[in-house]
Design a protein around this motif. Structure first.
Motif, PDB file in Angstrom:
ATOM      1  N   UNK A  51       0.841  -1.191   0.000  1.00  0.00           N
ATOM      2  CA  UNK A  51       0.000   0.000   0.000  1.00  0.00           C
ATOM      3  C   UNK A  51       0.882   1.248   0.000  1.00  0.00           C
ATOM      4  N   UNK A  52       0.438   2.277  -0.712  1.00  0.00           N
ATOM      5  CA  UNK A  52       1.257   3.473  -0.916  1.00  0.00           C
ATOM      6  C   UNK A  52       1.728   4.100   0.385  1.00  0.00           C
ATOM      7  N   UNK A  53       0.865   4.124   1.404  1.00  0.00           N
ATOM      8  CA  UNK A  53       1.204   4.822   2.640  1.00  0.00           C
ATOM      9  C   UNK A  53       2.356   4.157   3.401  1.00  0.00           C
ATOM     10  N   UNK A  54       2.623   2.883   3.118  1.00  0.00           N
ATOM     11  CA  UNK A  54       3.664   2.171   3.847  1.00  0.00           C
ATOM     12  C   UNK A  54       5.012   2.213   3.135  1.00  0.00           C
ATOM     13  N   UNK A  55       5.058   2.729   1.920  1.00  0.00           N
ATOM     14  CA  UNK A  55       6.292   2.661   1.138  1.00  0.00           C
ATOM     15  C   UNK A  55       7.442   3.445   1.771  1.00  0.00           C
ATOM     16  N   UNK A  56       7.244   4.682   2.263  1.00  0.00           N
ATOM     17  CA  UNK A  56       8.377   5.378   2.898  1.00  0.00           C
ATOM     18  C   UNK A  56       8.949   4.601   4.076  1.00  0.00           C
ATOM     19  N   UNK A  57       8.077   4.036   4.882  1.00  0.00           N
ATOM     20  CA  UNK A  57       8.545   3.228   6.009  1.00  0.00           C
ATOM     21  C   UNK A  57       9.307   2.012   5.505  1.00  0.00           C
ATOM     22  N   UNK A  58       8.763   1.341   4.484  1.00  0.00           N
ATOM     23  CA  UNK A  58       9.424   0.157   3.931  1.00  0.00           C
ATOM     24  C   UNK A  58      10.817   0.487   3.424  1.00  0.00           C
ATOM     25  N   UNK A  59      10.952   1.608   2.719  1.00  0.00           N
ATOM     26  CA  UNK A  59      12.260   1.978   2.179  1.00  0.00           C
ATOM     27  C   UNK A  59      13.262   2.240   3.299  1.00  0.00           C
ATOM     28  N   UNK A  60      12.808   2.914   4.345  1.00  0.00           N
ATOM     29  CA  UNK A  60      13.702   3.173   5.469  1.00  0.00           C
ATOM     30  C   UNK A  60      14.069   1.876   6.186  1.00  0.00           C
ATOM     31  N   UNK A  61      13.062   1.026   6.358  1.00  0.00           N
ATOM     32  CA  UNK A  61      13.321  -0.265   6.996  1.00  0.00           C
ATOM     33  C   UNK A  61      14.291  -1.101   6.168  1.00  0.00           C
ATOM     34  N   UNK A  62      14.133  -1.119   4.841  1.00  0.00           N
ATOM     35  CA  UNK A  62      14.981  -1.938   3.985  1.00  0.00           C
ATOM     36  C   UNK A  62      16.435  -1.504   4.093  1.00  0.00           C
ATOM     37  N   UNK A  63      16.668  -0.193   4.151  1.00  0.00           N
ATOM     38  CA  UNK A  63      18.052   0.264   4.303  1.00  0.00           C
ATOM     39  C   UNK A  63      18.632  -0.181   5.633  1.00  0.00           C
ATOM     40  N   UNK A  64      17.865  -0.049   6.714  1.00  0.00           N
ATOM     41  CA  UNK A  64      18.373  -0.447   8.021  1.00  0.00           C
ATOM     42  C   UNK A  64      18.582  -1.942   8.138  1.00  0.00           C
ATOM     43  N   UNK A  65      17.688  -2.724   7.527  1.00  0.00           N
ATOM     44  CA  UNK A  65      17.762  -4.177   7.654  1.00  0.00           C
ATOM     45  C   UNK A  65      18.786  -4.794   6.724  1.00  0.00           C
ATOM     46  N   UNK A  66      19.033  -4.174   5.571  1.00  0.00           N
ATOM     47  CA  UNK A  66      19.912  -4.784   4.566  1.00  0.00           C
ATOM     48  C   UNK A  66      21.310  -4.177   4.521  1.00  0.00           C
ATOM     49  N   UNK A  67      21.436  -2.908   4.943  1.00  0.00           N
ATOM     50  CA  UNK A  67      22.719  -2.234   4.817  1.00  0.00           C
ATOM     51  C   UNK A  67      22.929  -1.579   3.460  1.00  0.00           C
ATOM     52  N   UNK A  68      22.003  -1.770   2.516  1.00  0.00           N
ATOM     53  CA  UNK A  68      22.106  -1.120   1.211  1.00  0.00           C
ATOM     54  C   UNK A  68      21.502   0.285   1.288  1.00  0.00           C
ATOM     55  N   UNK A  69      22.179   1.256   0.679  1.00  0.00           N
ATOM     56  CA  UNK A  69      21.564   2.569   0.529  1.00  0.00           C
ATOM     57  C   UNK A  69      20.292   2.396  -0.289  1.00  0.00           C
ATOM     58  N   UNK A  70      19.183   2.914   0.211  1.00  0.00           N
ATOM     59  CA  UNK A  70      17.898   2.736  -0.466  1.00  0.00           C
ATOM     60  C   UNK A  70      17.402   4.086  -0.959  1.00  0.00           C
ATOM     61  N   UNK A  71      16.985   4.127  -2.204  1.00  0.00           N
ATOM     62  CA  UNK A  71      16.570   5.368  -2.847  1.00  0.00           C
ATOM     63  C   UNK A  71      15.099   5.277  -3.239  1.00  0.00           C
TER      64      UNK A  71
END
Length: 333
Positions: free
Chosen positions: A180-200
């Motif tokens: 869902x669109x409203x969760x995407x900013x959170x997902x992107x921030x979470x993905x960077x923290x969980x994976x170590x990859x810079x997320x854009x």
């Protein structure tokens, strides 16, 4: 305020022996006395990952509905014994449905719990790195290997674990995670923290560069146009479209890798076939390891030669492929 909040009801906690101590050491807040219903006030205050369970099908559905209307974060549902991962359980924000007896349940929840607090002051800017975590070492020029990933329910934890084990040097990851669109900013921030990859987060056009994972802003498809990434209006009921992303990546020929992870439906199957036809490599999560196997099963029917692997083996296979691409053709050819 804690930087991580994981909410577990008594059923969910009982389904994960030993998780209590692990979460405490991770600095997470564990609430366990909800009498079957998560506290909306707590979920609004601690904008972290909600983990909910229930003793029966109706109870689980009610818990998911209550949690996803209150928490601006992905939600994990723990399925009681005998309750299948049906499409009616995938409400807004529900990104993983975990069988209570899954052998890797603790690791999956701990990975999902690795989330920062999201606030207006720290809201991610499209086109910029999401978190303040140290950026990974990146090469220069165009990435030798571009991995295009289609993922839906049950694929989020596989995606993060894969990127965490996959060296980012010389490669870029393009991600179509149904959400869902409203969760995407959170997902992107979470993905960077969980994976170590810079997320854009991609909204305006962004040059493709190695060492980063790219996600379109909410409600949009992620497209690769030459060496530029952009977000486009959604084109199907699957948002973002995995097929559209993988089809764009196929234009890179042998530089493109396609990967289809857990999820409902057929999204990603047509795009993976295009990558294979163009000379790229096609991978799928082994359907037997997927929370919802429909997407990888559909991809394998469309591209029987695609390599199907369990999550633990994906990173090694993709690393080996990237090493071969970096090495280039043998001398004298």
């Amino acid at each position: 305020m804690t930087s991580v909040a994981v909410v577990l009801d008594d059923y969910a906690l009982a389904a994960v022996p030993g998780l209590d101590g692990e979460l405490a050491r991770a600095g997470a807040l564990v609430m366990r006395a909800f009498q079957g219903t998560p506290s909306p006030h707590l979920l609004r205050r601690y904008r972290g990952a909600a983990v909910v369970g229930g003793p029966d099908r109706a109870g689980l559905l009610a818990r998911l509905e209550r949690a996803t209307t209150s928490v601006a974060a992905p939600v994990i549902g723990i399925l009681p014994p005998g309750v299948p991962a049906g499409p009616e359980l995938r409400g807004p924000g529900v990104v993983d449905l975990v069988p209570a007896g899954a052998p890797d349940i603790a690791a999956r929840i701990l990975l999902m719990a690795n989330v920062p607090v999201v606030s207006a002051a720290r809201a991610p800017r499209p086109g910029a790195g999401i978190a303040a975590a140290p950026a990974p070492v990146r090469g220069s020029g165009a990435p030798a290997d571009v991995i295009a990933i289609a993922s839906s329910t049950g694929g989020v934890w596989v995606l993060a674990a894969l990127l965490r084990e996959l060296p980012c040097r010389g490669r870029a990851a393009l991600v179509a995670q149904h959400m869902e669109a409203e969760f995407v900013p959170f997902f992107a921030e979470w993905l960077e923290g969980a994976s170590g990859w810079r997320t854009v987060l991609v909204d305006a056009p962004v040059p493709l560069a190695p060492g980063a994972a790219y996600v379109a802003v909410g409600g949009r498809d992620l497209l690769l146009d030459g060496s530029v990434l952009r977000a486009a209006p959604s084109s199907s009921r699957f948002v973002p479209s995995g097929d559209r992303l993988l089809a764009c990546a196929s234009r890179l020929g042998a530089r493109a890798t396609g990967l289809v992870l857990s999820g409902m439906g057929t999204d990603g199957a047509a795009g993976l076939a295009e990558i294979a036809r163009a000379g790229g490599d096609a991978f799928c999560q082994a359907p037997a390891t997927a929370v919802v196997p429909s997407m990888p099963e559909s991809a394998l029917r469309r591209t029987p030669a695609a390599v199907a692997l369990p999550p633990a083996a994906l990173a090694a296979a993709l690393t080996a492929r990237g090493t071969a691409l970096h090495a280039g053709p043998p001398a004298g050819t």
